[in-house]
Scaffold this motif. Structure first.
Motif, mmCIF file in Angstrom:
data_model
loop_
_atom_site.group_PDB
_atom_site.id
_atom_site.type_symbol
_atom_site.label_atom_id
_atom_site.label_comp_id
_atom_site.label_asym_id
_atom_site.label_seq_id
_atom_site.Cartn_x
_atom_site.Cartn_y
_atom_site.Cartn_z
ATOM 1 N N GLY A 148 45.099 28.620 36.357
ATOM 2 C CA GLY A 148 46.042 28.881 37.437
ATOM 3 C C GLY A 148 47.503 28.818 37.042
ATOM 4 N N ARG A 149 47.801 29.173 35.807
ATOM 5 C CA ARG A 149 49.190 29.200 35.347
ATOM 6 C C ARG A 149 49.632 30.656 35.206
ATOM 7 N NH1 ARG A 149 47.009 26.434 31.079
ATOM 8 N NH2 ARG A 149 47.938 27.973 29.677
ATOM 9 N N ARG A 150 50.486 31.102 36.120
ATOM 10 C CA ARG A 150 50.961 32.496 36.116
ATOM 11 C C ARG A 150 49.771 33.450 35.975
ATOM 12 N NH1 ARG A 150 56.342 32.684 32.334
ATOM 13 N NH2 ARG A 150 56.451 34.752 33.274
ATOM 14 N N ASP A 151 48.729 33.171 36.721
ATOM 15 C CA ASP A 151 47.467 33.897 36.569
ATOM 16 C C ASP A 151 47.587 35.368 36.960
ATOM 17 O OD1 ASP A 151 46.180 33.588 39.723
ATOM 18 O OD2 ASP A 151 47.647 32.128 39.032
ATOM 19 N N VAL A 152 48.432 35.671 37.951
ATOM 20 C CA VAL A 152 48.589 37.072 38.360
ATOM 21 C C VAL A 152 49.210 37.877 37.221
ATOM 22 C CG1 VAL A 152 49.755 38.616 39.968
ATOM 23 C CG2 VAL A 152 48.751 36.478 40.810
ATOM 24 N N GLU A 153 50.257 37.325 36.598
ATOM 25 C CA GLU A 153 50.892 38.021 35.472
ATOM 26 C C GLU A 153 49.926 38.155 34.303
ATOM 27 O OE1 GLU A 153 55.206 36.745 34.764
ATOM 28 O OE2 GLU A 153 54.430 35.185 36.101
ATOM 29 N N ALA A 195 33.145 32.736 32.375
ATOM 30 C CA ALA A 195 33.913 31.634 32.953
ATOM 31 C C ALA A 195 33.540 31.421 34.421
ATOM 32 C CB ALA A 195 35.403 31.912 32.822
ATOM 33 N N PHE A 196 33.307 32.525 35.136
ATOM 34 C CA PHE A 196 32.899 32.441 36.548
ATOM 35 C C PHE A 196 31.583 31.677 36.666
ATOM 36 C CE2 PHE A 196 30.943 33.738 40.463
ATOM 37 C CZ PHE A 196 31.985 33.965 41.359
ATOM 38 N N ASP A 197 30.623 32.044 35.818
ATOM 39 C CA ASP A 197 29.305 31.404 35.874
ATOM 40 C C ASP A 197 29.336 29.964 35.371
ATOM 41 O OD1 ASP A 197 28.291 33.788 36.818
ATOM 42 O OD2 ASP A 197 27.675 34.497 34.817
ATOM 43 N N GLY A 198 30.378 29.644 34.578
ATOM 44 C CA GLY A 198 30.432 28.312 33.970
ATOM 45 C C GLY A 198 31.183 27.287 34.788
ATOM 46 N N SER A 240 38.085 27.683 43.530
ATOM 47 C CA SER A 240 39.464 28.113 43.295
ATOM 48 C C SER A 240 39.557 28.896 41.982
ATOM 49 C CB SER A 240 40.401 26.906 43.248
ATOM 50 O OG SER A 240 40.008 26.003 42.215
ATOM 51 N N VAL A 241 38.828 28.431 40.962
ATOM 52 C CA VAL A 241 38.813 29.142 39.683
ATOM 53 C C VAL A 241 38.082 30.468 39.838
ATOM 54 C CG1 VAL A 241 38.105 29.046 37.265
ATOM 55 C CG2 VAL A 241 38.899 26.964 38.410
ATOM 56 N N ARG A 242 36.956 30.448 40.517
ATOM 57 C CA ARG A 242 36.190 31.676 40.717
ATOM 58 C C ARG A 242 36.996 32.723 41.486
ATOM 59 N NH1 ARG A 242 29.910 30.000 42.164
ATOM 60 N NH2 ARG A 242 29.322 29.489 40.009
ATOM 61 N N LEU A 243 37.798 32.269 42.451
ATOM 62 C CA LEU A 243 38.611 33.214 43.215
ATOM 63 C C LEU A 243 39.671 33.854 42.323
ATOM 64 C CD1 LEU A 243 39.382 34.513 45.887
ATOM 65 C CD2 LEU A 243 40.825 32.524 46.377
ATOM 66 N N ARG A 244 40.294 33.064 41.452
ATOM 67 C CA ARG A 244 41.299 33.634 40.534
ATOM 68 C C ARG A 244 40.662 34.644 39.589
ATOM 69 N NH1 ARG A 244 43.269 28.257 40.485
ATOM 70 N NH2 ARG A 244 42.271 27.815 38.479
ATOM 71 N N ILE A 245 39.448 34.365 39.134
ATOM 72 C CA ILE A 245 38.746 35.300 38.256
ATOM 73 C C ILE A 245 38.445 36.595 39.004
ATOM 74 C CG2 ILE A 245 36.576 35.697 37.024
ATOM 75 C CD1 ILE A 245 36.611 32.680 36.330
ATOM 76 N N THR A 246 38.022 36.471 40.259
ATOM 77 C CA THR A 246 37.740 37.653 41.079
ATOM 78 C C THR A 246 39.005 38.501 41.240
ATOM 79 O OG1 THR A 246 36.057 36.396 42.300
ATOM 80 C CG2 THR A 246 36.853 38.441 43.308
ATOM 81 N N GLN A 247 40.102 37.830 41.535
ATOM 82 C CA GLN A 247 41.366 38.544 41.698
ATOM 83 C C GLN A 247 41.815 39.187 40.392
ATOM 84 O OE1 GLN A 247 43.480 35.135 43.159
ATOM 85 N NE2 GLN A 247 43.289 35.732 45.314
#
Length: 339
Positions: free
Chosen positions: A249-254, A279-282, A287-294
């Motif tokens: 979650g550090r500047r994840d969009v960029e 990473a999603f499955d692990g 919150s992490v899974r949502l960032r991966i989806t995005q």
């Protein structure tokens, strides 16, 4: 011994000996048979003690007090002398640095020296506007002091002035990368961050090489800035750190945007998608899974499309809704590209 012989043997001029005498610091206490004043052995010892104390930087009054006042403690005075000496050394070192920078500009006339001194003094101003004006008003790129500009960049906390400094460095041979690179080894994390930001603005191979050094830095911000800059240049060396930025979650969009750019120039979209899926499955953290989806929204190609399709059936409603919305946007903007 008479004054002339004392002066010859001690190296202290007769004039200075008479000055010592007037001050009562060192006076001849003996007399010759002819009535002339004469320095005794004890007077000579006192003279050498005075000269020894003067070599430590004591004034004549301090030397007299040290010899005559039993309660005159040396500790505080010596501490003050150490502090003052360090200040003098620092001032001399600053002058030497300034002279070296003037010399490096290869001045052809005194007017060139004066222009350089004006620039250097402007860089030392406590006012950001004056520092910026000094930089922008120096229009001769051939005489720009690279080391001074780089040092100023690493110390500058005003973003406008920092931008002007980077603009000036861009006009110098090599863009000052070698001088800025010294900041990457600073123990001060703020200096390292400034160095990375400045180097990241230089689009050269040596700048990219310098940024690769930072990928293992202990500071997240320093590493992240280097990874984003390298990824934007198409360097696959940044991929592991860009993925970590998304997961943590550090500047994840960029980071996701840069990964998407990388898949178009230098790395496989399938590899990126696989890493994101693993990473999603692990993790159980939604919150992490949502960032991966995005992040998958930024990855072109069929692999990302298929991964998003599977996520529309995720147990977490937010993740499923996010994946659905991303797919709807993809359909509106055009067919999925082949990964």
């Amino acid at each position: 011994m008479l004054i002339g012989e004392v002066a010859q043997r001690s190296g202290v001029s007769a004039r200075m000996l008479r000055h010592y005498d007037r001050l009562g610091l060192v006076s001849p206490t003996g007399r010759t048979s002819g009535g002339y004043r004469e320095y005794s052995d004890e007077d000579i010892r006192r003279l050498f003690h005075v000269e020894s104390l003067r070599t430590l930087g004591l004034s004549l009054d301090e030397a007299r007090r040290a010899l005559d006042e039993p309660g005159f403690a040396p500790a505080d005075l010596v501490g003050d002398l150490i502090r003052l000496t360090r200040q003098r050394i620092a001032a001399e070192q600053e002058l030497l640095t300034k002279l070296e920078r003037v010399d490096a500009s290869v001045p052809a006339a005194w007017s060139d020296v004066l222009r350089m001194v004006t620039l250097l003094r402007g860089l030392e101003s406590e006012f950001g506007a004056r520092r910026q004006q000094a930089i922008l008003s120096h229009d001769d790129s051939a005489t720009l002091p690279v080391d001074a500009l780089a040092a100023a960049v690493l110390a500058e906390d005003d973003l406008n002035v920092a931008g002007a400094l980077q603009w000036s460095l861009a006009r110098t041979p090599g863009h000052g990368v070698a001088a800025l690179e010294a900041g990457l080894d600073s123990p001060d994390v703020v200096v390292r961050r400034r160095a990375v930001t400045a180097i990241a603005s230089v689009p050269t191979a040596d700048a990219s090489a310098a940024l690769r050094r930072v990928l293992g830095d202990a500071d997240d911000t320093t590493r992240d800035r280097a990874a984003l800059a390298l990824g934007s240049r198409g360097s696959v060396d940044a991929v592991p750190l860009l993925l970590a930025m998304i997961f943590e979650g550090r500047r994840d969009v960029e980071a996701a945007e840069v990964l998407g750019q990388l898949t178009e120039v230098s790395t496989s979209a399938e590899d990126i998608v696989t890493a994101l899926q693993d990473a999603f499955d692990g993790t159980d953290a939604n919150s992490v899974r949502l960032r991966i989806t995005q992040a998958l929204a930024e990855i072109p190609g069929n692999a990302a499309h298929e991964a998003l399709t599977r996520l529309t059936a995720a147990d977490d409603r937010t993740i499923a809704a996010t994946a659905t919305a991303i797919l709807a946007t993809r359909r509106r903007t055009g067919p999925a590209q082949k990964g």
